[in-house]
Scaffold this active site. Structure first.
Site, PDB file in Angstrom:
ATOM      1  N   GLU A 122      17.926  10.015 -23.190  1.00 55.90           N
ATOM      2  CA  GLU A 122      17.168  11.218 -22.858  1.00 55.90           C
ATOM      3  C   GLU A 122      17.959  12.454 -23.247  1.00 55.90           C
ATOM      4  O   GLU A 122      19.147  12.564 -22.941  1.00 55.90           O
ATOM      5  CB  GLU A 122      16.868  11.249 -21.357  1.00 55.90           C
ATOM      6  N   GLU A 175      18.985   8.056 -13.896  1.00 57.07           N
ATOM      7  CA  GLU A 175      19.997   9.092 -13.666  1.00 57.07           C
ATOM      8  C   GLU A 175      20.591   8.981 -12.268  1.00 57.07           C
ATOM      9  O   GLU A 175      20.192   9.709 -11.346  1.00 57.07           O
ATOM     10  CB  GLU A 175      19.404  10.494 -13.889  1.00 57.07           C
TER      11      GLU A 175
END
Length: 361
Positions: free
Chosen positions: A286, A194
């Site tokens: 995710e 991320e």
């Protein structure tokens, strides 16, 4: 996840042939898997056979080497496939949740196609013991393979948000992983979990330095590239997918990642995923049914809208997370990972019951 609070405790022709041989061995149950977790710095635990030998019916044996064809993930026959499965939590905290019994349950009871193995870089992870955490990741990947599942090798950089801050570490890690799995059809390489607080051009530059390291060892493996603003295609920082569409990573056989948490990420995010997947190959590595911290009430209605979109467009996904963390986003009830019962719904939280049902479908 936008914020991840600290858990409660602390091909060449020869290569193609080699991959086929490995796959055949797995189908015969020759490949063995981790039965018990190891601690960082400890020698790898002994391995023993999986609870049930993978057969031709397993996702890995049935689909073989994956590749990106157009905007889809495709199997060895060139057919579009969508993998559905789970992500581990940080293996520095919840290795005890990744056992032979839990992975037997994931593969056989849940009928998952894929396990995402999340190696945190900071927060007590890889940087504290590179060799130990590399060995641990490999053991968990091997365990997934032994049960006929694919494995996403997740370089879980989170803080700092600039993946270039860990460039040298990432090169070392992915060189080791690609060297080990260069002849195995069952891995995908997620090179930046991320990214945040950095431009897309910085993320792209990082990807174009890491991908050649992987390709030098494994020319065939699918690489998953994180997008900026916590893998939201920039939406969480006021941008959108157009920056990637207009300036894609200079590499082939790659996909771009998107993350969402249904209670926090509403219409703008769903629309961005829809638009992006019309233009780019996307893998949702995710997501959760809760807020962006994996906490709070589940919004199953919004999550189902995402799943319906992903099913329609054959977008692969892994859910966060396969642990017994105290948060609502962990699928197991707290304390489950200290026991030996993994199957059925009795050990699952509300989110676990819901996601298990979706994977089984």
């Amino acid at each position: 996840m936008h914020q991840r609070p600290t858990p409660p405790t602390g091909p060449t022709g020869r290569r193609r042939l080699a991959r086929k041989a490995l796959l055949a061995a797995s189908a015969l149950g020759v490949v063995t898997a981790l039965m018990a977790p190891v601690r960082a710095g400890a020698a790898p635990a002994p391995v023993s056979p999986a609870g049930a030998s993978p057969t031709a019916a397993t996702p890995l044996a049935a689909n073989g080497q994956l590749s990106v064809c157009g905007r889809q993930l495709c199997n060895a026959s060139g057919q579009a496939v969508a993998l559905n499965g789970m992500s581990t939590h940080g293996t520095q905290w919840y290795a005890q949740c990744v056992t032979g019994g839990s992975l037997d349950a994931l593969a056989q009871d849940w009928r998952a196609d894929v396990l995402r193995v999340s190696t945190y870089v900071q927060e007590g992870g890889y940087e504290t013991d590179p060799a130990g955490f590399t060995a641990r990741a490999q053991q968990f990947v091997d365990a997934a393979h032994a049960r006929g599942m694919y494995a996403v090798i997740d370089w879980h950089m989170l803080t700092p948000g600039d993946p270039n801050a860990n460039l040298d570490r990432a090169k070392t890690f992915f060189r080791a992983m690609a060297k080990k799995y260069k002849n195995h059809p069952g891995v995908l390489y997620e090179i930046a979990n991320e990214p945040s607080g950095v431009s897309w051009s910085a993320v792209k530059s990082y990807a174009e330095q890491i991908i050649p390291v992987i390709r030098a060892e494994d020319p065939d493996g699918v690489v998953l590239v994180g997008t900026r603003a916590w893998s939201s295609f920039g939406v969480s920082e006021g941008a959108n997918e157009s920056e990637v569409v207009n300036n894609p990573v200079n590499a082939s056989n790659i996909m771009y990642t998107f993350h969402f948490y249904a209670a926090s990420h509403r219409e703008a995010y769903l629309a961005a995923l829809d638009r992006a997947s019309d233009r780019l190959p996307v893998f949702v590595t995710e997501f959760g049914t809760q807020d962006y911290a994996g906490e709070g009430a589940n919004d199953f209605a919004m999550a189902q809208r995402y799943l319906d979109l992903m099913k329609r467009k054959k977008i692969s996904w892994t859910n966060w997370n396969y642990s017994d963390d105290h948060r609502s986003g962990a699928v197991f009830k707290t304390g489950t990972c200290n026991g030996s019962t993994w199957t059925g719904t009795g050990v699952l939280k509300e989110a676990g019951v819901w996601i298990r049902d979706r994977i089984r479908q």
